[in-house]
Scaffold this motif. Structure first.
Motif, PDB file in Angstrom:
ATOM      1  N   HIS A 181      72.325  57.777  67.525  1.00  0.00           N
ATOM      2  CA  HIS A 181      73.212  58.902  67.221  1.00  0.00           C
ATOM      3  C   HIS A 181      73.106  60.024  68.234  1.00  0.00           C
ATOM      4  CE1 HIS A 181      72.698  56.890  63.231  1.00  0.00           C
ATOM      5  NE2 HIS A 181      73.996  56.910  63.376  1.00  0.00           N
ATOM      6  N   GLY A 182      72.178  59.923  69.169  1.00  0.00           N
ATOM      7  CA  GLY A 182      71.950  61.003  70.132  1.00  0.00           C
ATOM      8  C   GLY A 182      72.805  60.867  71.373  1.00  0.00           C
ATOM      9  N   GLU A 183      72.377  61.578  72.424  1.00  0.00           N
ATOM     10  CA  GLU A 183      73.181  61.683  73.644  1.00  0.00           C
ATOM     11  C   GLU A 183      73.425  60.333  74.324  1.00  0.00           C
ATOM     12  OE1 GLU A 183      72.957  64.185  77.773  1.00  0.00           O
ATOM     13  OE2 GLU A 183      71.620  64.756  76.130  1.00  0.00           O
ATOM     14  N   THR A 184      72.417  59.487  74.343  1.00  0.00           N
ATOM     15  CA  THR A 184      72.582  58.193  75.031  1.00  0.00           C
ATOM     16  C   THR A 184      73.378  57.198  74.195  1.00  0.00           C
ATOM     17  OG1 THR A 184      70.518  57.349  74.110  1.00  0.00           O
ATOM     18  CG2 THR A 184      70.385  58.401  76.266  1.00  0.00           C
ATOM     19  N   ARG A 185      73.431  57.441  72.885  1.00  0.00           N
ATOM     20  CA  ARG A 185      74.115  56.555  71.940  1.00  0.00           C
ATOM     21  C   ARG A 185      73.601  55.122  72.017  1.00  0.00           C
ATOM     22  NH1 ARG A 185      79.388  56.735  70.304  1.00  0.00           N
ATOM     23  NH2 ARG A 185      78.278  56.392  68.363  1.00  0.00           N
ATOM     24  N   GLY A 186      72.324  55.016  72.119  1.00  0.00           N
ATOM     25  CA  GLY A 186      71.727  53.686  72.066  1.00  0.00           C
ATOM     26  C   GLY A 186      70.428  53.603  72.825  1.00  0.00           C
ATOM     27  N   CYS A 187      69.754  52.466  72.688  1.00  0.00           N
ATOM     28  CA  CYS A 187      68.485  52.307  73.399  1.00  0.00           C
ATOM     29  C   CYS A 187      68.119  50.835  73.581  1.00  0.00           C
ATOM     30  CB  CYS A 187      67.359  53.045  72.680  1.00  0.00           C
ATOM     31  SG  CYS A 187      66.729  52.224  71.242  1.00  0.00           S
ATOM     32  N   VAL A 188      67.169  50.632  74.466  1.00  0.00           N
ATOM     33  CA  VAL A 188      66.524  49.324  74.604  1.00  0.00           C
ATOM     34  C   VAL A 188      65.129  49.500  74.011  1.00  0.00           C
ATOM     35  CG1 VAL A 188      65.744  47.525  76.186  1.00  0.00           C
ATOM     36  CG2 VAL A 188      67.773  48.898  76.765  1.00  0.00           C
ATOM     37  N   ALA A 189      64.834  48.746  72.958  1.00  0.00           N
ATOM     38  CA  ALA A 189      63.511  48.827  72.328  1.00  0.00           C
ATOM     39  C   ALA A 189      62.799  47.502  72.550  1.00  0.00           C
ATOM     40  CB  ALA A 189      63.646  49.105  70.834  1.00  0.00           C
ATOM     41  N   GLU A 190      61.553  47.580  73.028  1.00  0.00           N
ATOM     42  CA  GLU A 190      60.833  46.326  73.314  1.00  0.00           C
ATOM     43  C   GLU A 190      59.482  46.265  72.640  1.00  0.00           C
ATOM     44  OE1 GLU A 190      57.991  46.139  75.409  1.00  0.00           O
ATOM     45  OE2 GLU A 190      58.119  47.832  76.780  1.00  0.00           O
ATOM     46  N   GLY A 191      59.052  45.042  72.314  1.00  0.00           N
ATOM     47  CA  GLY A 191      57.753  44.874  71.675  1.00  0.00           C
ATOM     48  C   GLY A 191      57.503  43.447  71.265  1.00  0.00           C
ATOM     49  N   ARG A 192      57.008  43.270  70.027  1.00  0.00           N
ATOM     50  CA  ARG A 192      56.689  41.927  69.532  1.00  0.00           C
ATOM     51  C   ARG A 192      57.543  41.561  68.318  1.00  0.00           C
ATOM     52  NH1 ARG A 192      53.771  42.902  73.240  1.00  0.00           N
ATOM     53  NH2 ARG A 192      51.690  42.130  73.696  1.00  0.00           N
ATOM     54  N   ASP A 193      57.907  42.587  67.526  1.00  0.00           N
ATOM     55  CA  ASP A 193      58.617  42.302  66.273  1.00  0.00           C
ATOM     56  C   ASP A 193      59.911  43.114  66.175  1.00  0.00           C
ATOM     57  OD1 ASP A 193      57.478  44.809  66.072  1.00  0.00           O
ATOM     58  OD2 ASP A 193      56.680  44.537  64.063  1.00  0.00           O
ATOM     59  N   ILE A 194      60.461  43.484  67.310  1.00  0.00           N
ATOM     60  CA  ILE A 194      61.655  44.331  67.303  1.00  0.00           C
ATOM     61  C   ILE A 194      62.894  43.512  66.920  1.00  0.00           C
ATOM     62  CG2 ILE A 194      62.989  46.052  68.612  1.00  0.00           C
ATOM     63  CD1 ILE A 194      59.967  46.661  68.154  1.00  0.00           C
ATOM     64  N   THR A 195      62.983  42.284  67.462  1.00  0.00           N
ATOM     65  CA  THR A 195      64.164  41.458  67.157  1.00  0.00           C
ATOM     66  C   THR A 195      64.149  40.961  65.713  1.00  0.00           C
ATOM     67  OG1 THR A 195      63.020  39.446  67.914  1.00  0.00           O
ATOM     68  CG2 THR A 195      64.340  40.622  69.546  1.00  0.00           C
ATOM     69  N   THR A 196      62.962  40.901  65.118  1.00  0.00           N
ATOM     70  CA  THR A 196      62.851  40.277  63.799  1.00  0.00           C
ATOM     71  C   THR A 196      62.621  41.248  62.651  1.00  0.00           C
ATOM     72  OG1 THR A 196      60.527  39.965  64.330  1.00  0.00           O
ATOM     73  CG2 THR A 196      61.970  38.063  64.654  1.00  0.00           C
ATOM     74  N   VAL A 197      61.794  42.271  62.876  1.00  0.00           N
ATOM     75  CA  VAL A 197      61.367  43.139  61.771  1.00  0.00           C
ATOM     76  C   VAL A 197      61.887  44.572  61.922  1.00  0.00           C
ATOM     77  CG1 VAL A 197      59.347  44.142  60.619  1.00  0.00           C
ATOM     78  CG2 VAL A 197      59.277  41.771  61.398  1.00  0.00           C
ATOM     79  N   VAL A 198      61.701  45.142  63.111  1.00  0.00           N
ATOM     80  CA  VAL A 198      62.034  46.566  63.291  1.00  0.00           C
ATOM     81  C   VAL A 198      63.550  46.768  63.402  1.00  0.00           C
ATOM     82  CG1 VAL A 198      61.747  48.574  64.809  1.00  0.00           C
ATOM     83  CG2 VAL A 198      59.804  47.072  64.342  1.00  0.00           C
ATOM     84  N   ALA A 199      64.207  45.943  64.201  1.00  0.00           N
ATOM     85  CA  ALA A 199      65.654  46.134  64.410  1.00  0.00           C
ATOM     86  C   ALA A 199      66.400  44.801  64.392  1.00  0.00           C
ATOM     87  CB  ALA A 199      65.898  46.860  65.731  1.00  0.00           C
ATOM     88  N   PRO A 200      66.321  44.080  63.249  1.00  0.00           N
ATOM     89  CA  PRO A 200      67.042  42.804  63.183  1.00  0.00           C
ATOM     90  C   PRO A 200      68.554  43.002  63.253  1.00  0.00           C
ATOM     91  CG  PRO A 200      66.101  43.376  61.039  1.00  0.00           C
ATOM     92  CD  PRO A 200      65.580  44.378  62.012  1.00  0.00           C
ATOM     93  N   ASP A 201      68.991  44.254  63.079  1.00  0.00           N
ATOM     94  CA  ASP A 201      70.426  44.567  63.140  1.00  0.00           C
ATOM     95  C   ASP A 201      70.854  45.025  64.543  1.00  0.00           C
ATOM     96  OD1 ASP A 201      68.889  46.849  63.102  1.00  0.00           O
ATOM     97  OD2 ASP A 201      70.302  48.015  61.887  1.00  0.00           O
TER      98      ASP A 201
END
Ligand code: DC
Length: 298
Positions: A171-191
């Motif tokens: 919702h901020g100025e960039t209107r998006g992000c790249v988030a990286e880790g171990r469980d981002i695709t499955t648990v943190v941001a499955p959407d």
């Protein structure tokens, strides 16, 4: 230069905008002319906001540097979730918390003043007012961080903080992000709009990490790196599943790709996913589980 942002519920700091181009890797489709290729890659992606890209992978897969480059080129914020676990581990070590005492670690995370910077050009990590960006990369932290990351209450709190940062970026100025880790695709941001598991062979990951830490990938540097990389992946995979792609997550094998080729492959994946919708993945030998693009013959 953007400053730090409170991870809970701090706003994401804007990235520096779009820059640079490169040559796609072998098998990465695209127009022959490099300028046209860059335009073809970025135009639909740049128009698509909000845009959240989730990228997971094991140690040495190159996910941090690739994620930063993708965020920079797409003008998105960048969130290094591993740095958050590292900062907590650093803070526990500083405070003398017994890492075999899960309740003590859980108590520590309840009053943990973490602030994350999300500028991909200079992503910072602060605990209170202290910049811990360099200290969290020390071997003592790398060797102990899995013990902190396995605690259920820690994972729940990190998930909450990470979702808050991603949401602010959305919702901020960039209107998006790249988030990286171990469980981002499955648990943190499955959407997330695009979800990628970045893998690489054990050999490639060890060589990359050895060059990063020791400046060379000769036999002794590889053997000095082996325990840390493989041991940590084994410990981490007890609590997160990042060695195989979950349903709907594209698996990109970067073993045979250099850095620029990997960045380009991710950009192609982002563009294809956005243009063709979920289920229409990119072609190319490095994508193991990509479904055929929409409209292609069965
Ligand atoms: O990506 P990294 O090496 O900086 O991650 C540090 C540690 O944090 C890693 O051992 C596993 C843990 N981690 C996690 O459990 N979940 C994440 N989303 C990111 C990292």
């Amino acid at each position: 230069m953007p400053g730090p942002t409170d991870a809970a519920p701090g706003a994401a700091v804007p990235g520096p905008g779009v820059s640079g181009s490169g040559v796609p890797g072998p098998g990465v489709p695209g127009p022959a002319d490099p300028a046209a290729r860059q335009e073809a890659l970025s135009a639909p992606v740049l128009a698509r906001r909000p845009l959240v890209i989730a990228l997971d992978g094991p140690s040495g897969s190159g996910k941090s540097s690739v994620s930063r480059a993708v965020a920079t080129r797409l003008g998105l914020a960048y969130l290094d979730t591993g740095a958050m676990y590292r900062a907590l581990c650093w803070s526990c070590l500083e405070a003398g918390v017994d890492l075999s005492d899960e309740e003590a670690i859980a108590a520590h995370v309840r009053s943990f003043p973490l602030r994350m910077g999300t500028d991909p050009a200079a992503p910072g990590v602060w605990v209170g007012s202290r910049d811990v960006g360099a200290e969290i990369r020390e071997t003592r932290v790398s060797s102990a961080v899995s013990r902190v990351a396995r605690v259920g209450e820690v994972r729940a709190e990190m998930r909450r903080l990470q979702r808050a940062v991603i949401d602010d970026a959305r919702h901020g100025e960039t209107r998006g992000c790249v988030a990286e880790g171990r469980d981002i695709t499955t648990v943190v941001a499955p959407d997330a709009d695009v979800r990628i598991l970045l893998t690489a062979s054990e050999e490639a990951r060890l060589a990359r990490r050895a060059r990063e830490v020791h400046g060379t990938d000769d036999a002794s540097a590889i053997s000095a790196t082996r325990d840390q990389v493989l041991g940590r992946d084994a410990a981490d995979s007890a609590v997160t599943s990042f060695l195989t792609a979950a349903d709907g997550v594209l698996e990109l094998d970067s073993s045979a790709l250099d850095f620029e080729q990997t960045v380009q492959a991710v950009l192609v994946a982002v563009e294809r996913t956005i243009c063709h919708g979920t289920g229409a993945g990119p072609a190319g030998p490095e994508f193991h589980n990509a479904p055929a693009p929409v409209g292609s013959p069965a």
